[in-house]
Structure formats: C-alpha cells, structure tokens
Write a protein that holds these residues in place. Structure first.
Motif, short mmCIF file in Angstrom:
data_model
loop_
_atom_site.label_atom_id
_atom_site.label_comp_id
_atom_site.label_asym_id
_atom_site.label_seq_id
_atom_site.Cartn_x
_atom_site.Cartn_y
_atom_site.Cartn_z
N ARG A 82 2.45 -1.77 9.16
CA ARG A 82 2.76 -2.11 7.76
C ARG A 82 4.25 -1.96 7.47
O ARG A 82 4.65 -1.71 6.35
N ARG A 83 5.08 -2.09 8.48
CA ARG A 83 6.52 -1.95 8.32
C ARG A 83 7.13 -3.23 7.75
O ARG A 83 6.57 -4.30 7.96
N PRO A 84 8.28 -3.11 7.09
CA PRO A 84 9.02 -1.88 6.83
C PRO A 84 8.40 -1.08 5.70
O PRO A 84 7.69 -1.62 4.86
N VAL A 85 8.70 0.22 5.71
CA VAL A 85 8.25 1.10 4.64
C VAL A 85 9.48 1.62 3.91
O VAL A 85 10.58 1.64 4.45
N ARG A 86 9.25 2.05 2.67
CA ARG A 86 10.35 2.57 1.86
C ARG A 86 9.86 3.80 1.11
O ARG A 86 8.79 3.76 0.49
N MET A 87 10.65 4.88 1.20
CA MET A 87 10.27 6.08 0.47
C MET A 87 10.53 5.86 -1.01
O MET A 87 11.65 5.55 -1.41
N ARG B 269 14.70 11.69 7.99
CA ARG B 269 14.27 11.50 9.38
C ARG B 269 12.87 10.90 9.43
O ARG B 269 12.59 10.00 10.20
N ARG B 270 12.00 11.40 8.58
CA ARG B 270 10.61 10.94 8.59
C ARG B 270 10.49 9.47 8.22
O ARG B 270 9.72 8.72 8.83
N GLU B 271 11.25 9.05 7.23
CA GLU B 271 11.23 7.63 6.84
C GLU B 271 11.70 6.76 8.02
O GLU B 271 11.10 5.73 8.31
N LYS B 272 12.75 7.18 8.71
CA LYS B 272 13.24 6.44 9.88
C LYS B 272 12.17 6.37 10.96
O LYS B 272 11.98 5.33 11.60
N GLU B 273 11.47 7.48 11.18
CA GLU B 273 10.41 7.48 12.19
C GLU B 273 9.32 6.47 11.84
O GLU B 273 8.86 5.73 12.71
N HIS B 274 8.92 6.44 10.58
CA HIS B 274 7.90 5.46 10.17
C HIS B 274 8.39 4.04 10.42
O HIS B 274 7.64 3.18 10.87
N ASN B 275 9.66 3.78 10.14
CA ASN B 275 10.20 2.42 10.29
C ASN B 275 10.47 2.02 11.73
O ASN B 275 10.61 0.83 12.02
N THR B 276 10.52 2.97 12.63
CA THR B 276 10.71 2.64 14.05
C THR B 276 9.39 2.63 14.80
O THR B 276 9.36 2.42 16.01
N GLY B 277 8.29 2.88 14.10
CA GLY B 277 6.97 2.80 14.73
C GLY B 277 6.47 4.08 15.33
O GLY B 277 5.42 4.09 15.97
N SER C 67 0.85 -1.18 0.00
CA SER C 67 0.00 0.00 0.00
C SER C 67 0.89 1.24 0.00
O SER C 67 2.09 1.17 0.30
N PHE C 68 0.30 2.38 -0.35
CA PHE C 68 1.01 3.64 -0.35
C PHE C 68 0.57 4.49 0.83
O PHE C 68 -0.59 4.47 1.22
N TYR C 69 1.51 5.25 1.36
CA TYR C 69 1.21 6.24 2.39
C TYR C 69 1.81 7.56 1.91
O TYR C 69 2.99 7.62 1.57
N ALA C 70 1.00 8.61 1.88
CA ALA C 70 1.48 9.94 1.46
C ALA C 70 1.53 10.85 2.67
O ALA C 70 0.66 10.80 3.55
N GLY C 71 2.55 11.71 2.72
CA GLY C 71 2.68 12.62 3.83
C GLY C 71 3.45 13.87 3.49
O GLY C 71 3.87 14.08 2.35
N TYR C 72 3.65 14.68 4.52
CA TYR C 72 4.37 15.96 4.41
C TYR C 72 5.47 15.97 5.46
O TYR C 72 5.28 15.49 6.58
N THR C 73 6.62 16.56 5.11
CA THR C 73 7.71 16.71 6.06
C THR C 73 8.68 17.78 5.59
O THR C 73 8.65 18.18 4.43
N THR C 74 9.55 18.19 6.49
CA THR C 74 10.66 19.07 6.10
C THR C 74 11.97 18.29 6.09
O THR C 74 12.98 18.81 5.62
#
Length: 97
Positions: free
Chosen positions: A52-57, A35-43, A24-31
């Motif tokens: 739904r981990r792991p995720v990949r940008m 860092r954001r990808e790491k946060e998603h992968n650490t829960g 599945s796809f997840y769309a988001g916003y960040t600066t």
C-alpha cells in the motif's frame, strides 16, 4: 547527571498513524517515528503497508512509556473509520502533520 538531564535523555514512545496510498490507515508503535515511516516506505515496515505504498505519517503522539503508547494504538484500532478520521484531523477541524 541530575534528574532533569536524565529525563531529557529517556526514550519517548510514540503511537502513530500512517495513511496508505489506498487511503487506508495503519496504526503502530515506535520510538523513532521518522525512521519507522522510512521503513514502511522501503517495504521493510510490515506486511500491511508493503503493498500500500507510499505511506505518509499523518498523526503521532508521544508518551512517557511503551504501555501508554500501545494502549493508545489499541484504542485507535477499535474506532470506526469515521471516528479515526476525526481523531487524526481528517474531518476538516485540525491540521495534519
């Protein structure tokens, strides 16, 4: 500080797309995309990606303003799955990140 130096130090705003382990796809916003990808992968990213981990940008676009980036995110979320695949280059036409 001149105008050019000031522009280079301003924050970029990103619209990004993750591909989750369930495809599945997840769309988001960040600066800060890395860092954001790491946060998603650490829960600690968000509820949706936590299970739904792991995720990949697989896609990101930079914008000058938060408004532009969040508008791109909102527009992406309105697309069909097939349109999303084409937008992120999953239709075989472009390379992924």
């Amino acid at each position: 500080m001149n105008k050019e130096q000031n522009t280079n130090q301003e924050k970029r705003h990103y619209f990004y797309v993750l591909e989750c382990a369930d495809r599945s796809f997840y769309a988001g916003y960040t600066t800060e995309p890395e860092r954001r990808e790491k946060e998603h992968n650490t829960g600690i990213g968000c509820k949706y990606t936590k299970s739904r981990r792991p995720v990949r940008m697989i896609h990101r676009e930079g914008f000058a303003t938060r408004s532009e980036a969040t508008k791109a995110e909102a527009a992406f979320k309105k697309l069909t799955r097939k349109e999303k695949e084409k937008r992120v280059g999953r239709d075989g036409d472009t390379e992924e990140l």
